[in-house]
Design an enzyme around this catalytic site. Structure first.
Site, PDB file in Angstrom:
ATOM      1  N   GLU A   1      -5.887   6.434  -1.750  1.00 45.63           N
ATOM      2  CA  GLU A   1      -5.851   5.387  -0.752  1.00 45.63           C
ATOM      3  C   GLU A   1      -6.505   4.202  -1.251  1.00 45.63           C
ATOM      4  O   GLU A   1      -6.075   2.994  -1.006  1.00 45.63           O
ATOM      5  CB  GLU A   1      -6.652   5.858   0.485  1.00 45.63           C
ATOM      6  CG  GLU A   1      -6.005   7.135   1.408  1.00 45.63           C
ATOM      7  CD  GLU A   1      -4.256   6.606   1.876  1.00 45.63           C
ATOM      8  OE1 GLU A   1      -4.176   5.432   1.986  1.00 45.63           O
ATOM      9  OE2 GLU A   1      -3.600   7.710   2.221  1.00 45.63           O
TER      10      GLU A   1
ATOM     11  N   ASP B   1      -4.903   0.618  -1.679  1.00 47.21           N
ATOM     12  CA  ASP B   1      -5.252  -0.539  -0.924  1.00 47.21           C
ATOM     13  C   ASP B   1      -5.307  -1.676  -2.077  1.00 47.21           C
ATOM     14  O   ASP B   1      -4.664  -2.938  -1.876  1.00 47.21           O
ATOM     15  CB  ASP B   1      -6.668  -0.289  -0.641  1.00 47.21           C
ATOM     16  CG  ASP B   1      -6.521   0.515   0.421  1.00 47.21           C
ATOM     17  OD1 ASP B   1      -5.746   0.558   1.382  1.00 47.21           O
ATOM     18  OD2 ASP B   1      -7.749   0.942   1.049  1.00 47.21           O
TER      19      ASP B   1
ATOM     20  N   HIS C   1       0.854  -1.380   0.030  1.00 42.93           N
ATOM     21  CA  HIS C   1       0.015  -0.151  -0.055  1.00 42.93           C
ATOM     22  C   HIS C   1       0.830   1.172   0.101  1.00 42.93           C
ATOM     23  O   HIS C   1       0.677   2.239  -0.864  1.00 42.93           O
ATOM     24  CB  HIS C   1      -0.967  -0.227   1.209  1.00 42.93           C
ATOM     25  CG  HIS C   1      -1.474   1.346   1.433  1.00 42.93           C
ATOM     26  ND1 HIS C   1      -3.170   1.409   1.239  1.00 42.93           N
ATOM     27  CD2 HIS C   1      -1.268   2.473   2.016  1.00 42.93           C
ATOM     28  CE1 HIS C   1      -3.304   2.672   1.734  1.00 42.93           C
ATOM     29  NE2 HIS C   1      -2.163   3.314   2.126  1.00 42.93           N
ATOM     30  N   GLU C   2       1.676   1.320   0.947  1.00 42.01           N
ATOM     31  CA  GLU C   2       2.555   2.631   0.932  1.00 42.01           C
ATOM     32  C   GLU C   2       3.807   2.487  -0.013  1.00 42.01           C
ATOM     33  O   GLU C   2       3.496   3.904  -0.698  1.00 42.01           O
ATOM     34  CB  GLU C   2       3.542   2.418   2.275  1.00 42.01           C
ATOM     35  CG  GLU C   2       2.835   2.396   3.671  1.00 42.01           C
ATOM     36  CD  GLU C   2       2.037   3.610   3.809  1.00 42.01           C
ATOM     37  OE1 GLU C   2       1.782   4.550   3.211  1.00 42.01           O
ATOM     38  OE2 GLU C   2       0.982   3.345   4.762  1.00 42.01           O
TER      39      GLU C   2
ATOM     40  N   HIS D   1       1.580   4.131  -2.999  1.00 42.20           N
ATOM     41  CA  HIS D   1       1.229   5.522  -3.000  1.00 42.20           C
ATOM     42  C   HIS D   1       2.463   6.502  -3.764  1.00 42.20           C
ATOM     43  O   HIS D   1       2.019   7.544  -4.179  1.00 42.20           O
ATOM     44  CB  HIS D   1       1.586   6.013  -1.722  1.00 42.20           C
ATOM     45  CG  HIS D   1       0.096   6.090  -0.690  1.00 42.20           C
ATOM     46  ND1 HIS D   1      -0.883   6.496  -1.355  1.00 42.20           N
ATOM     47  CD2 HIS D   1      -0.102   5.687   0.517  1.00 42.20           C
ATOM     48  CE1 HIS D   1      -1.946   6.421  -0.454  1.00 42.20           C
ATOM     49  NE2 HIS D   1      -1.468   5.735   0.618  1.00 42.20           N
TER      50      HIS D   1
END
Length: 676
Positions: free
Chosen positions: A576, A580, A515-516, A519
């Protein structure tokens, strides 16, 4: 989570041992990541995967009265606070030998816990600032008073940040602010609930002015004054969706240009008072706001601005004052806005305040107790596996041309991984902490941090710095630093456990790492290059292809209902939601590669594939109060927990296959979305 979205939410674990080692775990293995007892297997996973994964957890874990929501991560944060409490109580004891770090965190905590002394002091600690406000004779004096009220966000926000176009340098930055409600939309929406909340806010304002000693009639008039000024400032503020575009937040100016934009505010006085004797240039993130501020400074009387500044001073400091201020502050911001039933016990609040103001001092003791060098090494290994998976994913993308792929891979390979805690601890030696002066400790800590930030201006960026403290249960990606950051606080069980088999560990922890990392390539992060500069490195063809795929996700999430008739703002949550989905895809790829050629046996009645997805679903087990749902619908760039589970898996053919879901099932989208 981005720095540019301010605020909020993600995760991992301390015993990364066996992350990459779990291959042939016996059926007798104890599992602390996947919890079968938390599932509601009477629910069809193809109908509502969140309820299937978390149904019994939600029933067994009601929201505590002092919380606005409750989740797996909230429980871990609560556990961490207990560890920090032990550290602080030991540090606060005058007996025994204490070094400077221990003295500071211990004395801060002791002063915070001395409720009797705090109540006796009442409003006295703020009297010098209140006097300074009252003694203003001209509007030009507002600049000096604002400079004295550091970190109160009165009028605007001022700080240092990386230059968007030169990420090697730190620049001064001025931004919109000055509001007492959580967001500009709270002042402007016309629905019945928003009108009701504004009335409650005005009532709260009047209450706080009365606590300052004003008579009810006078306080009522003052409340209306604050509401009028803040509403005007709200109208001049960008929306949260507009702020998701970094190009709208970069307007480099000289101080002379800023003064021409906002001549009613004495910027030279402000810069002199905060110690910036020479500012060559700064980024004015929201020029329209400063034009609005200029008009309000001209139109409102000096008496009105005194009222406004008194409010913002007391609002910024109410949690640290006597019980009457603390309770009034909680009644509005805790109960009315978020639905909490009780104030947190003082020790929990004090632990949070120490972490906020002395986080890297407290973090040293926390890391020594809860995060081993081996854990850090194993966490790094898992991140590396996720990055390898993303490299393969980028290379295989059918919609991206080779030109953009090459630059995407360059950015991926430049990502820095920060695990656990900083390589160099922050020096707090210049900060004075007194054992008998809680409000003074808060004010001095704010001033220390404000000036610590300002001295960076005009200097090279320190890429070793962190924006979160080591005990924090959260993680983030920074698009200008181009780094992913996992504090030790989030690297704890039950988010990862060495005694578990690999599938849940990858479904939970690795999905967060993915997830990070994703980003860096979401709708916001993709606008920054490998060095952290705001630069368009995409071909027009690839940018269009990205936007089409991102629109699919935005349209999907915009159909989900949060509470009542309020739906997700898919444009606000887009980054986000992309992260995800990308995170789970990368985690699944990394898990398959990690366990390639190894025998896969069902455990607890679930196949490895099912266990991977159940662990992901259980990472979002949570309940939230309706009041907080409404708040988050406006301010939170994350979708509600239910849709962070269901929204993702409904796009994945691997999930459909794992649970044998038929086409047309609620968890099988006909028009599947995928970016990365």
């Amino acid at each position: 989570m981005h720095r540019t979205t301010a605020n909020l939410i993600l995760f991992v674990s301390v015993l990364f041992a066996a992350t990459i080692l779990c291959s042939n775990v016996s059926a007798q293995s104890v599992n602390h990541v996947l919890d079968a007892a938390s599932m509601d297997t009477s629910v069809d996973p193809c109908t509502d995967f969140f309820a299937y994964s978390c149904g019994r957890w939600i029933k067994k874990n009601p929201i505590p009265p002092d919380q606005t929501s409750w989740s797996v991560y909230a429980k871990l944060e609560d556990d961490n606070k207990s560890i920090l409490r032990e550290i602080l109580e030991s540090s606060a004891s005058p007996a025994g030998r204490r070094d400077d770090v221990t003295q500071k965190i211990g004395d801060y905590y002791a002063a915070c816990m001395d409720e009797k002394a705090i109540n006796a002091a009442a409003i006295k600690p703020l009297q010098p600032l209140l006097d300074q406000i009252q003694q203003m004779h001209y509007k030009r004096d507002i600049a000096g008073v604002t400079a004295a009220m550091v970190s109160s966000d009165a009028l605007f926000r001022f700080r240092s940040d990386q230059d968007y176009k030169d990420a090697t340098q730190v620049i001064a930055e001025a931004d919109q602010g000055g509001l007492g409600l959580p967001d500009r939309d709270y002042y402007l929406k016309t629905d019945a609930k928003s009108v009701e909340l504004r009335k409650a806010y005005v009532t709260h304002l009047q209450k706080m002015f009365e606590l300052l000693g004003d008579k009810p009639a006078e306080a009522a008039t003052e409340a209306q004054t604050v509401m009028r000024i803040e509403t005007a400032l709200a109208k001049g503020s960008l929306t949260r969706v507009e702020r998701r575009d970094p190009r709208k937040l970069y307007h480099k100016m000289t101080t002379r240009q800023l003064s021409a934009l906002n001549p009613s505010f004495q910027w030279k006085i402000y810069f002199d008072k905060v110690g910036l004797l020479s500012v060559e240039a700064l980024n004015v993130e929201t020029p329209g706001f400063f034009k609005t501020l200029n008009m309000e400074l001209k139109n409102e009387t000096l008496a009105s601005w005194k009222t406004y500044l008194r409010w913002h001073l007391i609002n910024a400091n109410a949690p640290f004052l006597s019980s009457d201020f603390v309770n009034a502050d909680f009644d509005f911001y805790g109960k009315t806005l978020q639905g909490a039933q009780e104030l947190e016990p003082r020790w929990k609040r004090c632990v949070g305040y120490v972490d906020n103001d002395l986080g890297e001092a407290l973090g040293q003791a926390y890391v020594a107790r809860a995060f081993s060098p081996d854990a850090k090494q194993r966490a790094q290994k898992m991140v590396t596996e996720i990055e390898d998976a993303m490299g393969r994913d980028i290379e295989s993308l059918p919609w991206m041309t080779s030109t953009t792929k090459q630059l995407a891979l360059e950015k991926l390979h430049a990502v820095a991984n920060k695990i656990g805690y900083p390589g160099r601890w922050r020096d707090y030696s210049a900060l004075t902490i007194a054992r008998d002066d809680e409000m003074g400790n808060v004010l001095r800590s704010r001033e220390f941090e404000f000036h610590r930030q300002l001295v960076k201006i005009g200097k090279p960026v320190d890429r070793g710095e962190w924006q979160m403290t080591p005990p924090t249960v959260n993680a983030y990606y920074d698009p200008q630093m181009n780094d992913i950051n996992f504090p030790a606080g989030v690297l704890q069980p039950p988010l990862f456990d060495a005694r578990s088999d690999a599938a849940p560990n990858f479904g939970d922890t690795a999905a967060t790492m993915g997830h990070e990392l994703t980003h860096g390539f979401d709708d916001e992060g993709r606008q920054f290059d490998a060095h952290g500069n705001l630069r368009d490195w995409w071909t027009a063809e690839d940018a269009k292809a990205f936007e089409q795929r991102a629109r699919c996700i935005s349209d999907q999430y915009s159909q989900y209902v949060i509470v009542d008739d309020i739906k997700i703002n898919g444009k606000l949550t887009l980054g986000e939601d992309i992260a995800d989905l990308g995170g789970v895809i990368l985690a699944h790829m990394a898990w398959q590669d990690d366990t390639k050629g190894l025998r896969s046996e069902p455990l607890e009645g679930f196949t490895p594939e099912q266990r991977f997805f159940i662990a992901y679903g259980q990472s979002w087990c949570a309940s939230t109060r309706d009041e907080t749902k409404r708040l988050r619908a406006t301010v939170d760039p994350h979708s509600p927990d239910k849709y962070r589970a269901n929204g993702v898996v409904s796009n994945l053919p691997e999930f459909q296959e794992a649970f044998h879901c038929k086409a047309g099932s609620p968890m099988v989208r006909e028009n599947r979305c995928r970016v990365w």
